[in-house]
Scaffold this motif. Structure first.
Motif, PDB file in Angstrom:
ATOM      1  N   ARG A  42      41.166   1.605 -27.718  1.00 59.03           N
ATOM      2  CA  ARG A  42      41.063   0.269 -27.113  1.00 59.03           C
ATOM      3  C   ARG A  42      41.055   0.356 -25.590  1.00 59.03           C
ATOM      4  O   ARG A  42      40.337  -0.395 -24.921  1.00 59.03           O
ATOM      5  N   GLU A  43      41.857   1.245 -25.044  1.00 57.85           N
ATOM      6  CA  GLU A  43      41.903   1.424 -23.585  1.00 57.85           C
ATOM      7  C   GLU A  43      40.565   1.954 -23.060  1.00 57.85           C
ATOM      8  O   GLU A  43      40.036   1.459 -22.067  1.00 57.85           O
ATOM      9  N   THR A  76      37.636   1.670 -24.434  1.00 57.30           N
ATOM     10  CA  THR A  76      36.539   0.733 -24.627  1.00 57.30           C
ATOM     11  C   THR A  76      36.577  -0.442 -23.643  1.00 57.30           C
ATOM     12  O   THR A  76      35.713  -1.315 -23.692  1.00 57.30           O
ATOM     13  N   LYS A  77      37.519  -0.426 -22.740  1.00 54.44           N
ATOM     14  CA  LYS A  77      37.461  -1.362 -21.615  1.00 54.44           C
ATOM     15  C   LYS A  77      36.367  -0.925 -20.634  1.00 54.44           C
ATOM     16  O   LYS A  77      35.880  -1.729 -19.858  1.00 54.44           O
ATOM     17  N   LYS A  78      35.983   0.359 -20.701  1.00 57.11           N
ATOM     18  CA  LYS A  78      34.974   0.916 -19.795  1.00 57.11           C
ATOM     19  C   LYS A  78      33.620   1.127 -20.462  1.00 57.11           C
ATOM     20  O   LYS A  78      32.655   1.478 -19.810  1.00 57.11           O
ATOM     21  N   ARG A 103      31.372   0.568 -24.654  1.00 54.26           N
ATOM     22  CA  ARG A 103      31.274  -0.124 -25.926  1.00 54.26           C
ATOM     23  C   ARG A 103      31.366   0.894 -27.055  1.00 54.26           C
ATOM     24  O   ARG A 103      30.783   1.963 -26.969  1.00 54.26           O
ATOM     25  N   LYS A 161      28.786  -6.242 -24.614  1.00 54.46           N
ATOM     26  CA  LYS A 161      29.788  -6.090 -23.554  1.00 54.46           C
ATOM     27  C   LYS A 161      30.754  -4.983 -23.954  1.00 54.46           C
ATOM     28  O   LYS A 161      30.887  -4.646 -25.127  1.00 54.46           O
ATOM     29  N   ASN A 162      31.456  -4.440 -22.979  1.00 50.31           N
ATOM     30  CA  ASN A 162      32.465  -3.422 -23.268  1.00 50.31           C
ATOM     31  C   ASN A 162      33.453  -3.955 -24.298  1.00 50.31           C
ATOM     32  O   ASN A 162      33.785  -5.134 -24.301  1.00 50.31           O
ATOM     33  N   GLY A 163      33.902  -3.052 -25.163  1.00 54.94           N
ATOM     34  CA  GLY A 163      34.883  -3.439 -26.162  1.00 54.94           C
ATOM     35  C   GLY A 163      34.748  -2.616 -27.420  1.00 54.94           C
ATOM     36  O   GLY A 163      33.862  -1.772 -27.548  1.00 54.94           O
TER      37      GLY A 163
END
Length: 177
Positions: A111-112, A114-116, A118, A164-166
Motif C-alpha cells: 500500500r505504501e 502504490t502511493k508512487k 499503480r 491513478k496511483n493506488g
C-alpha cells in the motif's frame, strides 16, 4: 501501445504470459526478466520457449529494462514481487502482481509503494494465507491451466496503465466495484 515486461520468463507461467502478450492487440513485450544467474540471461525471450524470435533479450534485473516500459507483469515469489514493486515505484511504472500470500506487514508495504505507482493484485493465483495471534485462514483457488490467469493479467496490464496511483484488484479491472 502498452509496453510490457514479464518477469520469471523461464517459468511455465512466464512462457504463457509472454505468449499472450505476443498474441494480444494493444500490448507488446519490451522486456523479459529472469533470476540473476539464469542460463537464459542474454538469450531471446521467445526462443527460450521455442516460440520464435521476439527481439527481446532476457535480463537478470528489472532495473536493466524498466525505463521504456508501461507495466511489469510479475508472477514470482513474495520477496521478488516486493522488490519488483519497489523498483517499479521508483520509475512510476505500473505493476500487475500475480503473487499472493502476503502477510499484513507486507500488504502495508505494498500500500505504501502504490502511493508512487499503480498495482493490480490478481487474486486467487496462488494460496493466500492470513494469520494473526496463532490462528490463520488459507484461501486456495486452483486452476489446472495457466491461461485463465495469463488472460486476466494481460487484461489488467492494459487497464492499469491509465489509472491513478493506488492498489487495485480484478474487481476494479472488471468494473465490479
Amino acid at each position: 501501445m502498452v509496453k510490457a515486461i514479464v518477469t520469471a520468463v523461464s517459468s511455465k507461467m512466464g512462457a504463457r504470459l509472454m505468449q499472450f502478450v505476443n498474441e494480444t492487440d494493444g500490448i507488446e513485450l519490451v522486456g523479459a526478466v529472469d533470476a540473476a544467474g539464469s542460463r537464459y540471461v542474454g538469450h531471446d525471450a521467445g526462443e527460450i520457449h521455442h516460440m520464435g524470435f521476439f527481439g527481446v533479450a532476457v535480463s537478470e534485473s528489472l532495473r536493466d529494462c524498466i525505463r521504456n516500459s508501461c507495466v511489469v507483469i510479475d508472477f514470482t515469489d513474495k520477496e521478488s514481487s516486493l522488490a519488483h514493486l519497489k523498483i517499479a515505484a521508483e520509475f512510476k511504472t505500473s505493476v500487475v502482481m500475480g503473487t499472493m500470500g502476503f502477510m499484513l506487514d507486507e500488504m502495508e508495504r505494498i500500500r505504501e509503494l502504490t502511493k508512487k505507482t499503480r498495482c493490480v493484485l490478481v487474486p486467487n493465483v496462488s494460496p493466500a494465507l492470513f494469520s494473526e495471534m496463532g490462528a490463520g485462514v488459507e484461501l486456495i483457488y486452483r486452476s489446472f491451466i495457466r491461461d485463465t490467469f495469463a488472460r486476466e493479467a494481460i487484461a489488467a496490464a492494459k487497464w492499469i496503465v491509465k489509472r491513478k496511483n493506488g492498489l487495485y484488484d480484478m474487481q476494479d479491472v472488471l468494473g465490479l466495484k
